[in-house]
Scaffold this active site. Structure first.
Site, PDB file in Angstrom:
ATOM      1  CG  ASP A  11      12.505  57.971 -58.748  1.00 18.34           C
ATOM      2  OD1 ASP A  11      12.196  56.968 -58.098  1.00 18.34           O
ATOM      3  OD2 ASP A  11      13.459  58.008 -59.556  1.00 18.34           O
ATOM      4  CG  ASP A  13      17.623  54.652 -56.318  1.00 13.32           C
ATOM      5  OD1 ASP A  13      18.725  54.804 -55.787  1.00 13.32           O
ATOM      6  OD2 ASP A  13      16.671  54.078 -55.766  1.00 13.32           O
ATOM      7  CB  THR A 105      12.038  55.209 -53.640  1.00  7.04           C
ATOM      8  OG1 THR A 105      12.960  54.286 -54.209  1.00  7.04           O
ATOM      9  CG2 THR A 105      11.790  54.812 -52.188  1.00  7.04           C
ATOM     10  CB  SER A 106      10.621  51.379 -57.390  1.00 10.43           C
ATOM     11  OG  SER A 106       9.681  52.080 -58.175  1.00 10.43           O
ATOM     12  CE  LYS A 136       7.819  55.781 -58.245  1.00  8.42           C
ATOM     13  NZ  LYS A 136       9.147  56.440 -58.177  1.00  8.42           N
ATOM     14  CG  ASP A 161      15.295  58.617 -63.159  1.00  5.11           C
ATOM     15  OD1 ASP A 161      16.066  57.746 -63.599  1.00  5.11           O
ATOM     16  OD2 ASP A 161      14.555  58.431 -62.190  1.00  5.11           O
TER      17      ASP A 161
END
Length: 215
Positions: A11, A13, A105-106, A136, A161
């Site tokens: 991931d 961020d 990443t989102s 996700k 995270d």
């Protein structure tokens, strides 16, 4: 504890970089612009695609324009101390073969590239919100990354995270490592929980990566 992987999926961020201050101020400004500060107050932002958040808060006909607006706000905020590397990130990534890891990443590709460029991270493989239909905690993003790297999901390790990202990794059949950069350890369900990437070391052996917790 040691983990063995053929691919490492990160991931961005909260895992590789910190952008929490930027996210908070940009979304707060966005909510104010759209007159929904009260509705916005209880929304969970972290680890979710922006399109899901926007669609949750606004009528469908407003979503495309509102989504473009938050992306612009966040991209423009990057130079304003909007992102910085988390401890251990550079050394950990530098220890890996470039074809053995990916960023998942989102964020949109435009935003992800802006943040990564700002801190000098140039992944060969990246999966973003623009590449998927389900974000996700659905496993789709991580399964796509494994496919692009040509690695069986069972031989991948996910670094996250956020609970949603860890759930995505588990659903993909991958080993999970949680970093307590944005959540407390008891909130994170993972095979291994560490403070950040500085707690880990790597050793590349015959095309595989061995991950160890530093003593």
């Amino acid at each position: 504890m040691k983990l063995r992987a053929q691919a490492l999926l990160f991931d961005n961020d909260g895992t590789l970089v910190s952008s929490l201050d930027s996210v908070d101020r940009c979304w707060a400004r966005w909510a104010e612009e759209y007159g929904i500060t009260e509705e916005f107050a209880g929304v969970e932002l972290h680890g979710r695609p922006a399109v899901e958040i926007v669609a949750e808060l606004l009528p469908a006909h407003v979503v495309p324009q509102a989504l473009a607006r938050i992306e612009t706000l966040e991209v423009e905020d990057v130079p304003n101390d909007g992102v910085h590397l988390l401890p251990g990130t550079k050394a950990f990534l530098d220890s890996l073969p470039g074809d053995r890891w990916a960023v998942v990443t989102s964020a949109t590709r435009r935003l992800a590239e802006a943040r990564l460029d700002a801190v000098g991270i140039l992944p060969k493989t990246m999966v973003t919100a623009d590449d998927i239909t389900r974000g996700k905690p659905d496993p789709e993003p991580y399964l796509l990354a494994a496919r692009e790297l040509g690695v069986d999901p069972a031989h991948c390790v996910v670094f996250e995270d956020a609970p949603a990202g860890l759930a995505a990794g588990r659903a993909a059949g991958m080993t999970t490592v949680a970093l307590t950069t944005t959540h407390q350890a008891h909130e994170l369900d993972a095979d291994l929980v560490v403070k950040n990437l500085s707690a880990l070391s790597t050793l590349v052996i015959d095309g595989s990566v061995e991950i160890s917790v530093r003593g």
